[in-house]
Design a protein around this motif. Structure first.
Motif, PDB file in Angstrom:
ATOM      1  N   THR A  99     -31.509  -4.151  -3.061  1.00  0.00           N
ATOM      2  CA  THR A  99     -30.322  -4.222  -2.223  1.00  0.00           C
ATOM      3  C   THR A  99     -30.685  -4.743  -0.838  1.00  0.00           C
ATOM      4  O   THR A  99     -31.668  -4.305  -0.250  1.00  0.00           O
ATOM      5  CB  THR A  99     -29.683  -2.828  -2.075  1.00  0.00           C
ATOM      6  OG1 THR A  99     -29.323  -2.354  -3.368  1.00  0.00           O
ATOM      7  CG2 THR A  99     -28.451  -2.869  -1.210  1.00  0.00           C
ATOM      8  N   ASN A 145     -30.361  -4.979   3.115  1.00  0.00           N
ATOM      9  CA  ASN A 145     -29.987  -4.073   4.202  1.00  0.00           C
ATOM     10  C   ASN A 145     -29.330  -4.892   5.303  1.00  0.00           C
ATOM     11  O   ASN A 145     -29.936  -5.833   5.824  1.00  0.00           O
ATOM     12  CB  ASN A 145     -31.224  -3.365   4.755  1.00  0.00           C
ATOM     13  CG  ASN A 145     -31.821  -2.413   3.748  1.00  0.00           C
ATOM     14  OD1 ASN A 145     -31.097  -1.663   3.101  1.00  0.00           O
ATOM     15  ND2 ASN A 145     -33.120  -2.451   3.601  1.00  0.00           N
ATOM     16  N   LEU A 190     -27.170  -4.851   9.027  1.00  0.00           N
ATOM     17  CA  LEU A 190     -26.773  -4.158  10.248  1.00  0.00           C
ATOM     18  C   LEU A 190     -25.477  -4.782  10.734  1.00  0.00           C
ATOM     19  O   LEU A 190     -25.401  -6.008  10.900  1.00  0.00           O
ATOM     20  CB  LEU A 190     -27.857  -4.306  11.326  1.00  0.00           C
ATOM     21  CG  LEU A 190     -27.503  -3.792  12.723  1.00  0.00           C
ATOM     22  CD1 LEU A 190     -27.209  -2.288  12.717  1.00  0.00           C
ATOM     23  CD2 LEU A 190     -28.623  -4.130  13.707  1.00  0.00           C
ATOM     24  N   LYS A 207     -18.011  -2.312   6.624  1.00  0.00           N
ATOM     25  CA  LYS A 207     -18.888  -1.448   5.835  1.00  0.00           C
ATOM     26  C   LYS A 207     -18.363  -1.288   4.406  1.00  0.00           C
ATOM     27  O   LYS A 207     -19.128  -1.410   3.443  1.00  0.00           O
ATOM     28  CB  LYS A 207     -19.042  -0.080   6.492  1.00  0.00           C
ATOM     29  CG  LYS A 207     -20.013   0.820   5.735  1.00  0.00           C
ATOM     30  CD  LYS A 207     -20.315   2.094   6.489  1.00  0.00           C
ATOM     31  CE  LYS A 207     -21.416   2.864   5.767  1.00  0.00           C
ATOM     32  NZ  LYS A 207     -21.936   3.948   6.589  1.00  0.00           N
ATOM     33  N   THR A 243     -20.461  -2.648   1.337  1.00  0.00           N
ATOM     34  CA  THR A 243     -20.951  -1.596   0.439  1.00  0.00           C
ATOM     35  C   THR A 243     -20.413  -1.822  -0.971  1.00  0.00           C
ATOM     36  O   THR A 243     -21.151  -1.708  -1.952  1.00  0.00           O
ATOM     37  CB  THR A 243     -20.547  -0.199   0.965  1.00  0.00           C
ATOM     38  OG1 THR A 243     -21.106  -0.027   2.272  1.00  0.00           O
ATOM     39  CG2 THR A 243     -21.068   0.902   0.065  1.00  0.00           C
ATOM     40  N   TYR A 249     -24.267  -3.928  -0.986  1.00  0.00           N
ATOM     41  CA  TYR A 249     -25.227  -3.960   0.114  1.00  0.00           C
ATOM     42  C   TYR A 249     -25.344  -2.590   0.787  1.00  0.00           C
ATOM     43  O   TYR A 249     -24.408  -1.797   0.770  1.00  0.00           O
ATOM     44  CB  TYR A 249     -24.813  -5.003   1.161  1.00  0.00           C
ATOM     45  CG  TYR A 249     -24.743  -6.398   0.597  1.00  0.00           C
ATOM     46  CD1 TYR A 249     -25.894  -7.094   0.265  1.00  0.00           C
ATOM     47  CD2 TYR A 249     -23.517  -7.027   0.385  1.00  0.00           C
ATOM     48  CE1 TYR A 249     -25.831  -8.376  -0.268  1.00  0.00           C
ATOM     49  CE2 TYR A 249     -23.447  -8.309  -0.146  1.00  0.00           C
ATOM     50  CZ  TYR A 249     -24.605  -8.973  -0.465  1.00  0.00           C
ATOM     51  OH  TYR A 249     -24.548 -10.235  -0.990  1.00  0.00           O
ATOM     52  N   SER A 250     -26.476  -2.353   1.420  1.00  0.00           N
ATOM     53  CA  SER A 250     -26.698  -1.161   2.218  1.00  0.00           C
ATOM     54  C   SER A 250     -26.354  -1.515   3.664  1.00  0.00           C
ATOM     55  O   SER A 250     -26.848  -2.510   4.194  1.00  0.00           O
ATOM     56  CB  SER A 250     -28.161  -0.736   2.100  1.00  0.00           C
ATOM     57  OG  SER A 250     -28.433   0.331   2.970  1.00  0.00           O
ATOM     58  N   VAL A 251     -25.509  -0.700   4.310  1.00  0.00           N
ATOM     59  CA  VAL A 251     -25.002  -1.038   5.643  1.00  0.00           C
ATOM     60  C   VAL A 251     -25.342   0.044   6.662  1.00  0.00           C
ATOM     61  O   VAL A 251     -25.135   1.230   6.426  1.00  0.00           O
ATOM     62  CB  VAL A 251     -23.464  -1.252   5.605  1.00  0.00           C
ATOM     63  CG1 VAL A 251     -22.922  -1.548   6.994  1.00  0.00           C
ATOM     64  CG2 VAL A 251     -23.103  -2.366   4.630  1.00  0.00           C
ATOM     65  N   THR A 252     -25.857  -0.387   7.808  1.00  0.00           N
ATOM     66  CA  THR A 252     -26.096   0.468   8.966  1.00  0.00           C
ATOM     67  C   THR A 252     -25.195  -0.054  10.075  1.00  0.00           C
ATOM     68  O   THR A 252     -25.036  -1.267  10.232  1.00  0.00           O
ATOM     69  CB  THR A 252     -27.574   0.391   9.415  1.00  0.00           C
ATOM     70  OG1 THR A 252     -28.392   0.811   8.321  1.00  0.00           O
ATOM     71  CG2 THR A 252     -27.838   1.273  10.616  1.00  0.00           C
ATOM     72  N   SER A 268     -35.815  -0.683  12.612  1.00  0.00           N
ATOM     73  CA  SER A 268     -35.696  -0.815  11.158  1.00  0.00           C
ATOM     74  C   SER A 268     -35.798  -2.274  10.762  1.00  0.00           C
ATOM     75  O   SER A 268     -35.751  -3.159  11.604  1.00  0.00           O
ATOM     76  CB  SER A 268     -34.349  -0.255  10.681  1.00  0.00           C
ATOM     77  OG  SER A 268     -34.239   1.106  10.980  1.00  0.00           O
ATOM     78  N   PHE A 317     -33.973  -5.295   8.690  1.00  0.00           N
ATOM     79  CA  PHE A 317     -32.698  -5.719   8.117  1.00  0.00           C
ATOM     80  C   PHE A 317     -32.819  -7.129   7.553  1.00  0.00           C
ATOM     81  O   PHE A 317     -33.547  -7.960   8.090  1.00  0.00           O
ATOM     82  CB  PHE A 317     -31.584  -5.657   9.170  1.00  0.00           C
ATOM     83  CG  PHE A 317     -31.280  -4.255   9.608  1.00  0.00           C
ATOM     84  CD1 PHE A 317     -30.492  -3.424   8.828  1.00  0.00           C
ATOM     85  CD2 PHE A 317     -31.821  -3.742  10.777  1.00  0.00           C
ATOM     86  CE1 PHE A 317     -30.241  -2.114   9.202  1.00  0.00           C
ATOM     87  CE2 PHE A 317     -31.578  -2.436  11.168  1.00  0.00           C
ATOM     88  CZ  PHE A 317     -30.782  -1.625  10.378  1.00  0.00           C
ATOM     89  N   ASP A 318     -32.077  -7.373   6.484  1.00  0.00           N
ATOM     90  CA  ASP A 318     -32.050  -8.694   5.857  1.00  0.00           C
ATOM     91  C   ASP A 318     -31.019  -9.594   6.517  1.00  0.00           C
ATOM     92  O   ASP A 318     -31.078 -10.813   6.388  1.00  0.00           O
ATOM     93  CB  ASP A 318     -31.731  -8.551   4.363  1.00  0.00           C
ATOM     94  CG  ASP A 318     -32.765  -7.702   3.656  1.00  0.00           C
ATOM     95  OD1 ASP A 318     -33.934  -8.119   3.631  1.00  0.00           O
ATOM     96  OD2 ASP A 318     -32.403  -6.622   3.145  1.00  0.00           O
TER      97      ASP A 318
END
Length: 122
Positions: free
Chosen positions: A2, A4, A6, A19, A23, A27-30, A45, A47-48
Motif C-alpha cells: 500500500t 503511504n 500525506l 482521506k 482510503t 491507500y494509507s493516509v496521514t 515518516s 511517504f510515497d
C-alpha cells in the motif's frame, strides 16, 4: 504494498473527503492541518506521495514544498497541489518549486484517484 500518502489541508471537510477517497482506493493516509505540520510529519515518516493545499495558515503549501525539496529524503517524493487556485503563474511557481501535479477544488474523487495512480505509477 500500500502506498503511504500525506494529505495537508487546513479544511477539515477537504481532509475528510480526501482521506475517504484515498482510503477507499486502497491507500494509507496521514493528515496534517497546515504546511508546518505537513513538513514536520514528512520529516518524521516516509511517504510515497504528498497531496497539499496551497493557501493555509502557519505555512502555505508552496513554502512547504520548497522546504521539502531541500531535504535529500524528500527530493523525489511526488507532490500534488489540491487547491482552489488555477492561476497559470502560480502553477508555474509550484512546478518550479517541485510540485508534480495540480488538481483544482472542488475535485471529483475519481479524478483524484486517477491522478494519484498516474503519479505513483500503480
Amino acid at each position: 504494498m500500500t502506498a503511504n500518502i500525506l494529505t495537508v489541508d487546513d479544511s477539515a471537510s477537504i481532509r475528510l473527503t480526501t482521506k475517504v477517497t484515498l482510503t477507499n482506493a486502497g491507500y494509507s493516509v496521514t493528515e496534517a492541518v497546515n504546511g508546518a505540520e505537513g513538513l514536520a510529519t514528512a520529516k518524521g515518516s516516509s511517504f510515497d506521495l504528498i497531496v497539499t493545499d496551497l493557501n493555509m495558515p502557519v505555512m502555505d503549501g508552496l513554502t512547504m514544498i520548497e522546504e521539502l525539496r531541500k531535504l535529500p529524503a524528500q527530493a523525489g517524493v511526488p507532490i500534488i497541489f489540491l487547491t482552489t487556485e488555477s492561476d497559470a503563474d502560480l502553477k508555474a511557481r509550484a512546478k518550479a518549486a517541485g510540485a508534480t501535479g495540480w488538481l483544482t477544488k472542488p475535485f471529483d474523487p475519481e479524478s483524484l484517484v486517477k491522478i494519484v495512480k498516474k503519479v505513483l505509477g500503480r
